[in-house]
Enzyme design. Structure first.
Site, mmCIF file in Angstrom:
data_model
loop_
_atom_site.group_PDB
_atom_site.id
_atom_site.type_symbol
_atom_site.label_atom_id
_atom_site.label_comp_id
_atom_site.label_asym_id
_atom_site.label_seq_id
_atom_site.Cartn_x
_atom_site.Cartn_y
_atom_site.Cartn_z
ATOM 1 N N ASP A 39 0.803 -1.220 0.000
ATOM 2 C CA ASP A 39 0.000 0.000 0.000
ATOM 3 C C ASP A 39 0.839 1.275 0.000
ATOM 4 O OD1 ASP A 39 0.737 -0.376 2.763
ATOM 5 O OD2 ASP A 39 -0.988 0.807 3.395
ATOM 6 N N ASN A 178 -5.398 2.795 6.611
ATOM 7 C CA ASN A 178 -5.557 1.508 5.932
ATOM 8 C C ASN A 178 -5.468 0.322 6.898
ATOM 9 O OD1 ASN A 178 -5.962 -0.157 3.782
ATOM 10 N ND2 ASN A 178 -4.036 0.297 2.753
ATOM 11 N N GLY A 270 -7.292 3.329 -3.459
ATOM 12 C CA GLY A 270 -7.036 4.310 -2.404
ATOM 13 C C GLY A 270 -5.596 4.778 -2.387
ATOM 14 N N ASP A 271 -4.660 3.877 -2.673
ATOM 15 C CA ASP A 271 -3.244 4.251 -2.716
ATOM 16 C C ASP A 271 -2.988 5.253 -3.837
ATOM 17 O OD1 ASP A 271 -3.089 2.193 -0.823
ATOM 18 O OD2 ASP A 271 -2.473 0.724 -2.332
#
Length: 312
Positions: A39, A178, A270-271
Site C-alpha cells: 500500500d 488503511n 485508495g493508494d
C-alpha cells in the site's frame, strides 16, 4: 500548514514508510502474474507518477532481503521513480508475499504470507539512529495503518518519536488509516496504535469502511469529529464509489467519484488517490482540487488489473 503555502528551495522531499511485497495475481485458476506492490509503496509510485518532473523526491523507507526477488523489487521501485536510498538490506532476509483474487465485480481479496518479511525490522534494534534522523529531515513523512501492523510495540514507540521530530523540524506527517484484519490481534489493538499516530498527524486520508471496523464510526461525521479531536488539520475521508469528503477544522466539501467507470480490479485505488492528492497539494493545489485529481487517478487505476499502472 506552512509547508504547503510557501515555495520550497528545491524538490519536496517525501519519505514513505512501509513494506513492498511480492504480488501474485491470478490470470486464471492455475496461472499467476508476478509483480511487486504494497500500500505505501503504491502511493509512492503514484506520487512520483503524478508530480511534475523534478518537483518531488520520493524515497521509500523499508527493509528488504538480499534474495533475487528483493533485488528485482528494488529495480521495480526505480522504474517507477521511487528512490531506495533509505531502504536497508537485511542479509539473508526475504520479502513478504501476497496473492490477489478478484470477483466478477472487480472487488479484491488479499491472502498474505509475510510473517518472516524483512520489513518487520523497521524501527527495530538493527535500525541505525542516523536513519531516524534522516527520515525526520524530510518535508513530508507518510505511513499507513498497515505500516503499523508490521511493527513491534517498541518499534512503534520509536516511530512516534521520529514523527514528533519531523513536525518539530517543520515537516508534515500524512497518515492513511488503511486496515487489514490479518495484521492485528483485534480492531481495538489497531485503534490504539492508530490513535497514537493521529496525535502526530497533519493530513489524514482514512477510508470510511476501514474506520467503521476499527473505530466503530457510524458515518463520515463520526470520522471527522474523531480526527478533528485528535488535532488533525486536513482530512479526506474516502468513501469508494461515492468519492470523498474533504474537511478542515470548520468546513466540509463532498467530491464525487468519476462516474461510469468500468471496474476491472479495485486493488490500489485508495493508494493511487493518496499519491495524486499529495502530488497536487505539494504543487500548490487546494484540497478540493487535489481530491479531484485523486479521484481521477483512482478511476484510471481500477480500470486495469493489479496494483500499479505500467511506468510512464
Amino acid at each position: 500548514m506552512d509547508l504547503l503555502n510557501r515555495p520550497l528551495p528545491g524538490p519536496a522531499r517525501v519519505a514513505l514508510i512501509g513494506e513492498c511485497m511480492i504480488e501474485l495475481r491470478h490470470l486464471a485458476a492455475d496461472r499467476l502474474a508476478l509483480g511487486y506492490a504494497g500500500d505505501v509503496f503504491n502511493t509512492a509510485a503514484y506520487l512520483a507518477r503524478s508530480a511534475a518532473p523534478g518537483a518531488v523526491d520520493v524515497r521509500f523507507v523499508t527493509v528488504t532481503g538480499d534474495d533475487p526477488y528483493s533485488v528485482a523489487m528494488r529495480d521495480h521501485w526505480r522504474s517507477h521513480g521511487v528512490d531506495d536510498a533509505l531502504a536497508r538490506v537485511l542479509p539473508g532476509g526475504r520479502a513478504g508475499l501476497y496473492l490477489i483474487r478478484t470477483d466478477d465485480r472487480g472487488e479484491r481479496t488479499f491472502h498474505h504470507y509475510r510473517r518472516e518479511s524483512a520489513a518487520r525490522g523497521l524501527f527495530g534494534p538493527a535500525q541505525p539512529t542516523e536513519l531516524d534522523d534522516a527520515i525526520a529531515g524530510h518535508d513530508v513523512v507518510y505511513l499507513s495503518g498497515i505500516t503499523l501492523s508490521i511493527l513491534s510495540e517498541t518499534a512503534r514507540e520509536r516511530l512516534l518519536a521520529t514523527l514528533a521530530e519531523t513536525r518539530r523540524r517543520g515537516g508534515l506527517v500524512v497518515y492513511d488509516t488503511n486496515y487489514r484484519a490479518s495484521g492485528w490481534d483485534s480492531p481495538a489493538h489497531a485503534a490504539r496504535a492508530a490513535d497514537a499516530v493521529l496525535r502526530h498527524t497533519d493530513i489524514a486520508l482514512p477510508t470510511l469502511d476501514d474506520d467503521r471496523i476499527v473505530h466503530g464510526d457510524g458515518g463520515v461525521r463520526d470520522t471527522l469529529e474523531r480526527l478533528r479531536g485528535s488535532g488533525v488539520r486536513e482530512i479526506v475521508v474516502k468513501i469508494g464509489a461515492d468519492g470523498c469528503v474533504v474537511a478542515d477544522a470548520e468546513t466540509e466539501t463532498e467530491v464525487p467519484a468519476v462516474p461510469d467507470v468500468r471496474v476491472v480490479d479495485t486493488t490500489s485505488a485508495g493508494d493511487a488517490f493518496n499519491g495524486a492528492y499529495l502530488a497536487a497539494r505539494l504543487a500548490g493545489a487546494a484540497p478540493t482540487a487535489a481530491a479531484e485529481a485523486g479521484c481521477a487517478l483512482a478511476a484510471e487505476v481500477i480500470g486495469h488489473p493489479g496494483a500499479l499502472l505500467p511506468p510512464r
